[in-house]
Design an enzyme around this catalytic site. Structure first.
Site, PDB file in Angstrom:
ATOM      1  N   ASP A 145     -15.672  54.463 -21.389  1.00  0.00           N
ATOM      2  CA  ASP A 145     -14.560  53.515 -21.337  1.00  0.00           C
ATOM      3  C   ASP A 145     -13.658  53.868 -22.523  1.00  0.00           C
ATOM      4  OD1 ASP A 145     -13.048  51.013 -21.100  1.00  0.00           O
ATOM      5  OD2 ASP A 145     -14.240  50.355 -22.809  1.00  0.00           O
ATOM      6  N   ASP A 174     -10.586  51.461 -24.051  1.00  0.00           N
ATOM      7  CA  ASP A 174     -10.182  50.356 -24.928  1.00  0.00           C
ATOM      8  C   ASP A 174     -11.376  49.508 -25.346  1.00  0.00           C
ATOM      9  OD1 ASP A 174      -7.475  50.473 -22.813  1.00  0.00           O
ATOM     10  OD2 ASP A 174      -7.278  50.767 -24.970  1.00  0.00           O
TER      11      ASP A 174
END
Ligand code: XBP
Ligand code: MG
Length: 263
Positions: free
Chosen positions: A16, A18
């Protein structure tokens, strides 16, 4: 760990962005949204606290729609705002990438070290994120260098899939592009929407929390850490596997994956 216990089934790390690669939300995305609202002469200003509530919805365009629907009184909704959101989001992305290019948002502890080690060990790398693709390439360029974009077999980002996290689509897309099964991969996430997405694609998931996500439900995680850690900056294990490791390296990632797959 002796060689024979190494998990040969693990082929790829899927990250991932953010909150996981970098702590981008409070001082990055949130600031960029407010700069875009100012640029367009709007009286919207998302405080740290309000933004934390708005993070329930992934995707910047979807987040602005959520704000209009759930946070604004009817008489405060600007005329024609729905049609203006894509333009507002483009302005926000411009402000965000400008902010990234100042180097203001570094990688979180351990991220560069783990990625370097994974590459040396021959693990494949991928990204599965809700954010706009441009935000990923600019972040990678200003943290790991422009060549790092090519380290990732696939950068699955933003509108490339019909449904954003918590839907599993973005992780399934990354698996399909790499022609790998979920059992051959491991995901790195930071939020409840993120693990719902990765677990929804049947991926073993390692969580590193941040200020916005520390109270999220990570029941499905194979371990929850406060950070990936460094040799001189040990992580804290919030929940999950007990280990005598003090930072997240490929041996620990492989052990966690093996424990999960062999359950
Ligand atoms: C986090 C998100 C993104 C960003 C804003 O993505 O939900 O929407 O908050 O970026 P992830 P955009 O944790 O999956 O990396 O405005 O480009 O959507
Ligand atoms: Mg995230």
């Amino acid at each position: 760990m002796n060689k024979k216990s190494v998990d040969t089934n693990l082929k790829a790390f899927i990250f991932d962005v953010d909150g996981t690669l970098s702590d981008t939300e409070r001082d990055g995305h949130r600031v960029a949204f407010n700069l875009a609202f100012e640029e367009y002469g709007m009286d919207w200003h998302w405080s740290v606290e309000t933004y934390g509530e708005l993070l329930a919805v992934t995707g910047g365009k979807e987040r602005m729609k959520f704000y209009v629907e759930k946070f604004l009184d009817e008489d405060k909704v600007p005329e024609g705002i729905e049609a203006k959101i894509p333009e507002l989001h483009a302005a926000k992305t411009r402000h965000y990438t400008e902010l990234l290019s100042t180097g203001a948002i570094p990688l979180r502890p351990g991220v560069e070290r783990l990625i370097d080690e994974a590459r040396q060990r021959g693990y494949r790398l991928a990204i599965a994120t809700t954010t706009t693709p441009e935000n990923v390439t600019v972040l990678l360029t200003h943290t790991l260098g422009a060549e790092s974009i090519d380290w990732f077999d696939v950068i699955a980002a933003g509108d490339i899939v019909p449904a954003k996290k918590p839907a599993p689509d973005i992780y399934q897309y990354a698996l399909d592009e790499m022609k790998l099964s979920a059992d051959e991969c491991i995901a790195f996430e930071d939020s409840e929407n993120g693990i719902k997405s990765s677990a929804g694609a049947n991926l073993c998931t390692i969580i590193t929390i941040n200020d916005y996500t520390q109270n999220h439900d990570f029941t499905d995680a194979c371990i929850v850490l406060d950070q990936m850690g460094e040799a001189d900056q040990p992580f804290s294990v919030i929940s999950g596997s007990s280990t005598d490791a003090t930072f997240l390296d490929c041996d620990l990632v492989s052990k966690l994956h093996q424990q999960t797959i062999n359950r």
